[in-house]
Structure formats: C-alpha cells, structure tokens
Design a protein around this motif. Sequence first.
Motif: not given
Length: 238
Positions: A202-206
């Motif tokens: 995930s690009a948003s780390d989630d």
Amino acid sequence: MSQFKSAEEAEAAGKYVRKVRSFVKREGRLTKGQAAAIERYWPKMGLELEQGRLDLAQVFSNSNPVTFEIGFGMGYSLVTMAQQAPERNFIGVEVHEPGIGACLMAAGDAGVDNLRVFNEDAVLVLEHCIADAALDRVQIFFPDPWHKKRHHKRRIIQPEFIEKLVVKLQRGGILHLATDWQNYAEHMLEVLNNNPKLKNLSASDDYVERPSNRPKTKFEQRGERKGHGVWDLMFEVL
C-alpha cells in the motif's frame, strides 16, 4: 498403513497418517447438482492429504505460478479468477462440502482446467502437502471475523498462521487478504506489519484498492449497496 507396525513407523517412512483433531468438517446438505459435480470432477480436480508433499508442476502438468486460496466459499470468484488467468494455476481449500460441489460444478461448466481443490483444513494441507517456497500467491477473502471480542482468538489471521503462509510463499510472492469488518482489517494490518518478512504494498502503508483480478462476490456487492466498506491488504514476501 498395514505394512507398518505403528503410526510412528509410518511417519518415519514419509507416509501421512491421519490424526484425531478438534477440527470438524462442515458437511452440509449437498444438492443433486453438487453431488454429481463431485462425482464427475473430483477424480481430476480433487486433491487429498494422503498424497503427501505435492509436486505442483506434476499436478498441473506445467510450471506456471500457483495461487493458493483458503476458504473459497462456493468458489464462484475462485473459478472466475482461474478462468481469467489461464497462465496461472490455482489451488483452493474449503471445508464446506456444498462449496466444494458448487466450485467443481462452476469449474466444469466454465471448462477450467487450471484449478484443483482440497476438502480439508488449510493448516493440514500446508503442513503435509505444500513444499516451502512453492506458492506465488496466497489469498484469504472474507474469513469469519468472529466479531465478538471474546472470540477474536479464533480468527484465522494470527501471527503464527501468517508465519506458516510466509514459509510456503516464494520470495516476491504476494499475500492478499480482504475483509468487510473494519476491526478485523485493523487486526490483519497489525499482524502483517509486525512480520519482518513482509512488505506492505500500500502506498499509504495500510490498505490497497481492490485489484482488478479479485472479482466482487455477490455478498460483497450486497454489502456495498448497504454502505459497508471492504478492506484489501497486499503484502510481498521479502
């Protein structure tokens, strides 16, 4: 096991011996169509624990990458994925016999030949039948959320189980999870983030957007109409 004097002797010779366990298959009631599909397609598409460690290239008669799905329900999305990706092989594991029958019926109707199924506990399948680093992708979609807090320990996504999956995945392999329970999604994210052998894609780390190769189930579409969210997680093995 008749040629062996004990279960221990058989296991020492590399033979699988079924043990008493707490896990109980959900037999359910088969429709005539499901029963007929099992009778017709199981000899070709069914896999058994007793086969032991599988040579997947021999199972599928090719060396294509293998996707392994745990708990495919009635199997419709799994069959769709197999149909849309003939360059991949698929193994599905399900304990609900009507789901096995429905999956085999759908696969037969679609002419899918890159799919095999186990009617077994995934933990036993991984332990006895899948070699380390044999899988390219593992997917678990909408597992039982056990939403009551006192039941959270029953959730399949736990650190120990994830470690078992990581061992069976190749380096660069993908672990893909999805749930429609936010609390479970948060639990999944915590468990996977805490495994040093996994990298969040995930690009948003989630969470990630639903990949195009994961078909929406009827259950998922019904939930969306009611405003329910769905969370997909994708991690790569380092």
